[in-house]
Every structure is written in C-alpha cells, then in structure tokens.
Scaffold this active site. Structure first.
Site, PDB file in Angstrom:
ATOM      1  N   CYS A  82      29.943 -16.702   0.911  1.00  0.00           N
ATOM      2  CA  CYS A  82      29.030 -17.618   0.213  1.00  0.00           C
ATOM      3  C   CYS A  82      27.777 -16.863  -0.255  1.00  0.00           C
ATOM      4  O   CYS A  82      27.899 -15.979  -1.095  1.00  0.00           O
ATOM      5  CB  CYS A  82      28.710 -18.824   1.085  1.00  0.00           C
ATOM      6  SG  CYS A  82      27.969 -20.180   0.141  1.00  0.00           S
TER       7      CYS A  82
ATOM      8  N   HIS B  32      34.136 -20.755   1.401  1.00  0.00           N
ATOM      9  CA  HIS B  32      34.007 -20.629   2.848  1.00  0.00           C
ATOM     10  C   HIS B  32      35.400 -20.529   3.472  1.00  0.00           C
ATOM     11  O   HIS B  32      36.027 -21.571   3.723  1.00  0.00           O
ATOM     12  CB  HIS B  32      33.271 -21.839   3.429  1.00  0.00           C
ATOM     13  CG  HIS B  32      31.817 -21.862   3.139  1.00  0.00           C
ATOM     14  ND1 HIS B  32      30.899 -21.193   3.919  1.00  0.00           N
ATOM     15  CD2 HIS B  32      31.111 -22.476   2.154  1.00  0.00           C
ATOM     16  CE1 HIS B  32      29.681 -21.401   3.430  1.00  0.00           C
ATOM     17  NE2 HIS B  32      29.786 -22.160   2.361  1.00  0.00           N
TER      18      HIS B  32
ATOM     19  N   GLU C 241      36.180 -19.885   6.458  1.00  0.00           N
ATOM     20  CA  GLU C 241      36.145 -20.462   7.810  1.00  0.00           C
ATOM     21  C   GLU C 241      36.170 -21.987   7.789  1.00  0.00           C
ATOM     22  O   GLU C 241      36.337 -22.624   8.833  1.00  0.00           O
ATOM     23  CB  GLU C 241      34.904 -19.950   8.560  1.00  0.00           C
ATOM     24  CG  GLU C 241      33.600 -20.617   8.224  1.00  0.00           C
ATOM     25  CD  GLU C 241      33.001 -20.257   6.867  1.00  0.00           C
ATOM     26  OE1 GLU C 241      31.909 -20.775   6.553  1.00  0.00           O
ATOM     27  OE2 GLU C 241      33.612 -19.457   6.130  1.00  0.00           O
TER      28      GLU C 241
END
Length: 223
Positions: free
Chosen positions: A79, A201, A203
């Site tokens: 990001c 993202h 994750e």
C-alpha cells in the site's frame, strides 16, 4: 526470520495476523537496528505519503530501507509502502502558479505517484464526468504481466483488496508485474530485482493474498 518495519503508519496488525497464520517467525520493530539481521523485510503502511516520510526520516528507516535495497536483500512494500519506494509523490504536495510540488520519497524504484484524477485527465478523461469514486476502495481483479516469484501459484485475474487514491507511475513499465483496471491501468504488483511491492493489501485479500505473502516469506525469490 522476517522483519516488519513499524513507522507509525498503521496496517501492522493485519500483517502480523497473516504471518501468524503462515507460522512464519518475525520481528516487529520501530528501531532499524533490531531488523538488521533479518532475512526478508516487509514494509507495510496506510495513510499519507508526507507523514510516512517524516516518520521514516525521524526513525532512520529511510536510510535503512535504501541500504537494504542496495544490498539486494528482499523487500516487500504494501500500500503506502508500495508507493513511497518510488522517487516522489503528488500526495502532500501542492500546486503553486500551475506548478506541482511533490513529497520526496525513497527513490529505490524510479517513478512518480500521481492522484487518480490527474492520471485520468492525462488520458483525456474528464474527471467530473467520471463515474468511478476516489479512493479506489474494494475488490479488483489483477491481470499479470510477466513472471514474478511472489505470484507463483496465484490464479490469473484473482481479486485483491485495494484502498488508495494515488497511482504508481513507474519510469520503466517493465517493473509492472500485475495491474488492475480502474478507469486506467493501475500498477498493482511491482518487481525490480529484489524489491517487490503490492498496491493492494495481500494480507486482507484472502487465499490469493496469503499465497503472495507465503511466496515472499518462504519462496525462492531469484529470477
């Protein structure tokens, strides 16, 4: 051992949860000296480029990250961490007498970070008539462009979770290994030798995102 750079820019807990899920040992620290002996480094973050750069300079992580990349050690930016590895960003800058000023960033990869509306304008689209909202927020499929070790085993056109208002614009298009379409091509996966970056993202992107993190922390990153 994986190192996580903590520079008060958020997005830390979700990275920790992903590494815990993968049972990957890691060190989280605000002190560059604590991370000097790790094998691979994750550089996450949410927020604004000028603030992030101030935090990096105050902590000494700006020099640490540049030296890390110069030493050809694996680095993954996520990001805002994917954006400020580039030369400069319009975020935090201003326009005076028609001239754009920039936030000077790390300069690890050459290129500029630009606001969506400016990217659309340069593609002859009228942002006032454009139906897409800024920030680009939500799930978007990513088309792969060339081989990249962190994309191994990730299905083509997988969906990933994006939250951003600024767009990576590399000087060298060959570093783009994946892109999304949001009114214009949005570089989403970057690789320059040992330096990797995801605009989305991973994750927070389910199975496909976890595979990217797994590839980075466990995989063979040689090309």
């Amino acid at each position: 051992m994986i190192g996580i750079v903590d520079y008060n820019a958020g997005n830390i807990k979700s990275v920790e949860r992903a590494l815990d899920y993968l049972k990957a040992p890691y060190i989280l620290s605000k002190n560059p000296a604590d991370l000097k002996d790790v094998d691979r480094l994750i550089f996450p973050g949410d927020g604004e480029a000028a603030y992030a750069m101030r935090e990096l300079v105050m902590s000494g992580f700006d020099t640490f990250l540049k030296n890390w990349a110069d030493d050809k050690k694996p680095l993954l930016g996520i990001c805002i961490g994917a954006q400020i590895i580039f030369d400069k960003s319009e975020e935090g800058g201003s326009i005076t007498n028609g001239q754009q000023s920039y936030t000077q960033c790390l300069g690890i990869v050459q290129g500029t970070i630009r606001h969506f509306k400016n990217v659309w304008r340069d593609r002859d689209l009228n942002p006032q008539d454009h139906s897409r909202k800024v920030p680009h927020m939500g799930w978007n499929d990513v088309t792969f462009s060339g081989s990249c070790p962190i994309l191994k085993g990730v299905p083509e056109s997988s969906d990933f979770y994006f939250v951003h208002s600024y767009v990576i614009q590399p000087d060298n298009p060959s570093v783009i290994k994946g892109y999304a379409n949001y009114g214009a091509m949005v570089p989403a996966v970057i690789q320059q030798k040992n330096v990797f970056a995801c605009q989305f993202h991973p994750e927070k992107s389910g199975k496909a995102g976890l595979q990217i993190i797994k590839n980075f922390v466990e995989g063979d990153l040689e090309c």
